[in-house]
Design a protein around this motif. Structure first.
Motif, PDB file in Angstrom:
ATOM      1  N   GLY A 193      27.418  57.385   8.183  1.00 25.42           N
ATOM      2  CA  GLY A 193      27.279  57.028   9.587  1.00 25.42           C
ATOM      3  C   GLY A 193      26.954  58.229  10.453  1.00 25.42           C
ATOM      4  O   GLY A 193      27.120  58.190  11.664  1.00 25.42           O
ATOM      5  N   ASP A 194      26.483  59.320   9.825  1.00 27.75           N
ATOM      6  CA  ASP A 194      26.070  60.505  10.591  1.00 27.75           C
ATOM      7  C   ASP A 194      24.754  60.236  11.299  1.00 27.75           C
ATOM      8  O   ASP A 194      24.375  60.945  12.224  1.00 27.75           O
ATOM      9  CB  ASP A 194      25.839  61.705   9.652  1.00 27.75           C
ATOM     10  CG  ASP A 194      27.136  62.325   9.210  1.00 27.75           C
ATOM     11  OD1 ASP A 194      28.133  62.146   9.925  1.00 27.75           O
ATOM     12  OD2 ASP A 194      27.134  62.973   8.147  1.00 27.75           O
ATOM     13  N   GLU A 248      35.065  64.858  10.323  1.00 26.63           N
ATOM     14  CA  GLU A 248      34.613  63.956  11.386  1.00 26.63           C
ATOM     15  C   GLU A 248      34.488  62.514  10.878  1.00 26.63           C
ATOM     16  O   GLU A 248      34.933  61.572  11.517  1.00 26.63           O
ATOM     17  CB  GLU A 248      33.253  64.437  11.881  1.00 26.63           C
ATOM     18  CG  GLU A 248      32.835  63.810  13.180  1.00 26.63           C
ATOM     19  CD  GLU A 248      32.950  64.810  14.317  1.00 26.63           C
ATOM     20  OE1 GLU A 248      31.987  64.910  15.068  1.00 26.63           O
ATOM     21  OE2 GLU A 248      33.981  65.478  14.441  1.00 26.63           O
ATOM     22  N   ASN A 252      36.557  59.691  12.710  1.00 24.21           N
ATOM     23  CA  ASN A 252      35.824  58.627  13.413  1.00 24.21           C
ATOM     24  C   ASN A 252      35.874  57.298  12.668  1.00 24.21           C
ATOM     25  O   ASN A 252      35.450  56.290  13.196  1.00 24.21           O
ATOM     26  CB  ASN A 252      34.342  59.015  13.581  1.00 24.21           C
ATOM     27  CG  ASN A 252      34.147  60.043  14.662  1.00 24.21           C
ATOM     28  OD1 ASN A 252      35.079  60.762  15.013  1.00 24.21           O
ATOM     29  ND2 ASN A 252      32.946  60.110  15.199  1.00 24.21           N
ATOM     30  N   THR A 254      34.036  56.127  10.470  1.00 23.28           N
ATOM     31  CA  THR A 254      32.712  55.499  10.556  1.00 23.28           C
ATOM     32  C   THR A 254      32.428  54.504   9.439  1.00 23.28           C
ATOM     33  O   THR A 254      31.730  53.536   9.652  1.00 23.28           O
ATOM     34  CB  THR A 254      31.591  56.561  10.550  1.00 23.28           C
ATOM     35  OG1 THR A 254      32.030  57.658   9.755  1.00 23.28           O
ATOM     36  CG2 THR A 254      31.276  57.038  11.944  1.00 23.28           C
TER      37      THR A 254
HETATM   38  C1  LIG Z   1      32.568  61.102  16.153  1.00 16.26           C
HETATM   39  O1  LIG Z   1      33.041  60.855  17.436  1.00 16.26           O
HETATM   40  C2  LIG Z   1      32.740  61.864  18.377  1.00 16.26           C
HETATM   41  C3  LIG Z   1      33.437  61.540  19.673  1.00 16.26           C
HETATM   42  O2  LIG Z   1      33.349  60.178  19.974  1.00 16.26           O
HETATM   43  C4  LIG Z   1      31.212  61.945  18.514  1.00 16.26           C
HETATM   44  O3  LIG Z   1      30.875  62.949  19.427  1.00 16.26           O
HETATM   45  C5  LIG Z   1      30.604  62.240  17.170  1.00 16.26           C
HETATM   46  O4  LIG Z   1      29.204  62.220  17.242  1.00 16.26           O
HETATM   47  C6  LIG Z   1      31.057  61.232  16.138  1.00 16.26           C
HETATM   48  N1  LIG Z   1      30.616  61.640  14.840  1.00 16.26           N
HETATM   49  C7  LIG Z   1      30.198  60.789  13.924  1.00 16.26           C
HETATM   50  C8  LIG Z   1      29.842  61.377  12.625  1.00 16.26           C
HETATM   51  O5  LIG Z   1      30.102  59.589  14.129  1.00 16.26           O
END
Ligand SMILES: *[C@@H]1O[C@H](CO)[C@@H](O)[C@H](O)[C@H]1NC(C)=O
Ligand SMILES: *[C@@H]1O[C@H](CO)[C@@H](O)[C@H](O)[C@H]1NC(C)=O
Length: 295
Positions: A193-194, A248, A252, A254
């Motif tokens: 989900g990156d 992350e 998150n 994801t």
């Molecule tokens: C994770 O969440 C943060 C804050 O909401 C966001 O800035 C970031 O892009 C997200 N990263 C991923 C891998 O989804």
């Protein structure tokens, strides 16, 4: 005064019933589907299949015979597509569910199958020394595939359309070139989900149909780099290890990793003294990290 009769529950079932129940249990092992790794195939999983049939007699074990040996370098999404078909046909014949045991690169193929199959009935997913968080290291495997390259230069080959047609590029994660990775990688970035896409929610709930995720790996692996990638740990930009729970993609949630963990559905197994190609043939590893989940 009358003494109350103490009831000890229902009378014992007749012997025949006990035998039938025992029979049901023995026959009740879910089928095990094995997905091989880079540069190997069903041949390398004979010992593991034997371990399973000796300890859990009657288990139906299938080592999927696709993309063996050199063909394992084919693009990951292509492999996922075909492995999904093979896995799907076994799942359909197994209404009580199946277990997936996936080695090395195969662990990423399996994760992608789980995320992209809406109605899967995989009970336990055992990820056996698999670069779940990506790979970045100078190994023999890298030398065989890209003899001219070292880890610092591989990103130049991997992060473009042509490079992405080689499986190892699909999970090659250079911590010093993360923006090139995010732009040029079309496999692991999507799974994690990156690289946001419309199916992320659906993929997450597919993945969360899992009842158990078992992550196995260890420091003497010699191929998976960093070895912590087998447990979703990875390098930061200084090549220091960031553990799974500080990643992350975990924080998150994801693709469902954190939810799975919070559910108590994750087991982690670390062993030292095991080289990469030994994981599936080491009885100590089988006994302590694998056997109990294959019921
Ligand atoms: C994770 O969440 C943060 C804050 O909401 C966001 O800035 C970031 O892009 C997200 N990263 C991923 C891998 O989804
Ligand atoms: C098997 O696993 C044990 C326990 O981790 C380890 O000590 C041993 O070195 C391994 N043997 C081989 C051949 O991998």
């Amino acid at each position: 005064m009358k003494t109350p009769r103490i009831s000890c529950g229902s009378p014992p079932p007749p012997l025949l019933l006990l035998l039938v129940l025992a029979g049901v249990c023995i026959d009740g092992y879910k089928p095990v589907i094995i997905v091989h790794g880079l540069f190997d195939g069903p041949k390398q999983f004979k010992t593991l299949s034997l371990f399973i049939s000796k300890t859990h007699p009657g288990t139906e074990v299938t080592v999927i015979d696709l993309y063996d040996n050199l063909a394992s370098l084919k693009p990951m999404w292509k492999q996922v597509h075909d492995f999904r078909k093979a896995i799907d046909s076994i799942m359909r014949k197994s209404p009580d569910g199946v277990h997936l045991l996936c080695f090395s690169q195969g662990g990423l193929i399996c994760r992608a199958v789980l995320s992209t199959t809406p109605d899967h009935n995989v009970h336990t997913f055992i990820s056996l020394s698999s670069p779940q968080a990506g790979q970045y290291g100078d190994t023999d495997y890298l030398k065989w595939v890209f003899p001219e390259c070292v880890k610092r230069t591989v990103f130049r080959i991997c992060y473009n359309r042509l490079g992405q047609k080689v499986s190892i590029c699909d999970y090659w994660k250079d911590p010093h070139h993360i923006s090139a990775y995010l732009q040029g990688n079309s496999f692991l970035t999507m799974l994690d989900g990156d690289r946001p896409h419309n199916d992320m929610k659906a993929w997450r709930s597919n993945f969360l149909r899992l009842k158990k995720l078992v992550l196995i790996g260890g420091p003497d692996d010699g191929v998976i780099t960093p070895w912590q990638s087998s447990h979703f740990g990875f390098y930061d930009s200084n090549e220091n290890i960031v553990e799974m729970r500080n990643q992350e993609l975990y924080k998150n949630d994801t693709f469902g990793l954190k939810t799975l963990d919070a559910r108590g559905a994750m087991a982690v197994c670390v062993h030292s003294g095991v080289k990469h190609v030994q994981w599936h043939s080491n009885f100590t590893v089988f006994r302590s990290c694998i056997e109990r989940w294959l019921t």
